[in-house]
Design a protein around this motif. Structure first.
Motif, PDB file in Angstrom:
ATOM      1  N   PRO A  98      -3.834   4.642 -10.474  1.00  0.00           N
ATOM      2  CA  PRO A  98      -3.862   5.831 -11.408  1.00  0.00           C
ATOM      3  C   PRO A  98      -4.346   7.113 -10.971  1.00  0.00           C
ATOM      4  O   PRO A  98      -4.147   8.085 -11.294  1.00  0.00           O
ATOM      5  N   ASP A  99      -5.129   7.052  -9.989  1.00  0.00           N
ATOM      6  CA  ASP A  99      -5.912   8.151  -9.425  1.00  0.00           C
ATOM      7  C   ASP A  99      -5.360   9.151  -8.306  1.00  0.00           C
ATOM      8  O   ASP A  99      -5.553  10.162  -7.865  1.00  0.00           O
ATOM      9  N   VAL A 100      -4.005   8.541  -7.994  1.00  0.00           N
ATOM     10  CA  VAL A 100      -3.252   8.931  -6.890  1.00  0.00           C
ATOM     11  C   VAL A 100      -1.911   9.443  -7.513  1.00  0.00           C
ATOM     12  O   VAL A 100      -1.156   8.502  -8.032  1.00  0.00           O
ATOM     13  N   ASP A 101      -1.310  10.785  -7.104  1.00  0.00           N
ATOM     14  CA  ASP A 101       0.000  11.084  -7.612  1.00  0.00           C
ATOM     15  C   ASP A 101       0.815  10.930  -6.499  1.00  0.00           C
ATOM     16  O   ASP A 101       0.821  11.832  -5.555  1.00  0.00           O
ATOM     17  N   GLY A 102       1.283   9.772  -6.244  1.00  0.00           N
ATOM     18  CA  GLY A 102       2.070   9.393  -4.904  1.00  0.00           C
ATOM     19  C   GLY A 102       3.212  10.161  -5.136  1.00  0.00           C
ATOM     20  O   GLY A 102       3.902  10.361  -6.208  1.00  0.00           O
ATOM     21  N   ASP A 103       4.012  10.425  -3.922  1.00  0.00           N
ATOM     22  CA  ASP A 103       5.440  10.861  -3.788  1.00  0.00           C
ATOM     23  C   ASP A 103       6.450   9.799  -3.313  1.00  0.00           C
ATOM     24  O   ASP A 103       5.810   8.781  -2.813  1.00  0.00           O
ATOM     25  N   LEU A 104       7.430  10.114  -3.219  1.00  0.00           N
ATOM     26  CA  LEU A 104       8.520   9.105  -2.711  1.00  0.00           C
ATOM     27  C   LEU A 104       8.412   8.656  -1.278  1.00  0.00           C
ATOM     28  O   LEU A 104       8.251   7.439  -1.116  1.00  0.00           O
ATOM     29  N   LYS A 105       8.022   9.423  -0.522  1.00  0.00           N
ATOM     30  CA  LYS A 105       7.709   9.000   0.865  1.00  0.00           C
ATOM     31  C   LYS A 105       6.437   8.123   1.088  1.00  0.00           C
ATOM     32  O   LYS A 105       6.462   7.245   1.797  1.00  0.00           O
ATOM     33  N   ALA A 106       5.222   8.531   0.281  1.00  0.00           N
ATOM     34  CA  ALA A 106       4.185   7.646   0.344  1.00  0.00           C
ATOM     35  C   ALA A 106       4.581   6.223  -0.193  1.00  0.00           C
ATOM     36  O   ALA A 106       4.062   5.186   0.361  1.00  0.00           O
ATOM     37  N   TYR A 107       5.271   6.137  -1.287  1.00  0.00           N
ATOM     38  CA  TYR A 107       5.781   4.777  -2.090  1.00  0.00           C
ATOM     39  C   TYR A 107       6.341   4.008  -0.943  1.00  0.00           C
ATOM     40  O   TYR A 107       6.295   2.785  -0.689  1.00  0.00           O
ATOM     41  N   GLN A 108       7.320   4.676  -0.092  1.00  0.00           N
ATOM     42  CA  GLN A 108       8.283   4.120   0.694  1.00  0.00           C
ATOM     43  C   GLN A 108       7.533   3.383   1.891  1.00  0.00           C
ATOM     44  O   GLN A 108       7.793   2.159   2.155  1.00  0.00           O
TER      45      GLN A 108
END
Length: 132
Positions: free
Chosen positions: A102-112
Motif C-alpha cells: 500500500p505504501d508504494v505506487d508501483g509501475d508496470l516495470k517494477a511489477y514485472q
C-alpha cells in the motif's frame, strides 16, 4: 483478412489474458492462503500453490489501504497487465495471488520484475504436483 489483422490476432492470442488464467472463486483464494507459501519484496506480496492445469493463474487482492476505488482499480489493472506481458517467462503450474504494497505506487516495470523474482523463489520452494 489482411496480413496485419492476422498478425494482430496471433499476438492477441499469444499475449492475451483469458478467463482460464484468472482466479476468482473464494475457494481458490482460501486454498492458496491456507498453503502459507509466500514471498515478498518492496512492491508486491505473492502467495502461491501448485496446480495441475498446465498454466499459471493469477488472482489480485487490493485492500482499502491502497486508496480509493480509482487507485485500487489502477493497481489491479497494472498487476494483471504485468502478469499478462511476462506470463510466458514465469514458471508454469502456479496459482498466484498478488497483493500490492500500500505504501508504494508501483509501475508496470517494477511489477514485472517483482513477478519474475518472486515466482522463481516460490517455484523452488513449492513441492511438485503429484500426477495420478
Amino acid at each position: 483478412m489482411s496480413a496485419a489483422c492476422r498478425q494482430a490476432e496471433i499476438l492477441l492470442k499469444q499475449y492475451g489474458h483469458p478467463p482460464t488464467n484468472r482466479i476468482r472463486s473464494q475457494q481458490d483464494f482460501a486454498a492458496i492462503y491456507e498453503a502459507r507459501q509466500r514471498a515478498g519484496d518492496q512492491n508486491l506480496l505473492l502467495f502461491a500453490i501448485r496446480n495441475s492445469l498446465g498454466h499459471s493463474r493469477l488472482g489480485v487482492s487490493v485492500s482499502k489501504k491502497n486508496g480509493n476505488a480509482v487507485l485500487r482499480a489502477r493497481k489491479k489493472r497494472l498487476l494483471r497487465e504485468a502478469f499478462r506481458l511476462i506470463r510466458h517467462r514465469l514458471p508454469t503450474n502456479l496459482d498466484l495471488i498478488a497483493i500490492p504494497r500500500p505504501d508504494v505506487d508501483g509501475d508496470l516495470k517494477a511489477y514485472q520484475q517483482s513477478f519474475q523474482r518472486l515466482t522463481r523463489k516460490l517455484d523452488q520452494r513449492l513441492p511438485a504436483v503429484e500426477r495420478p
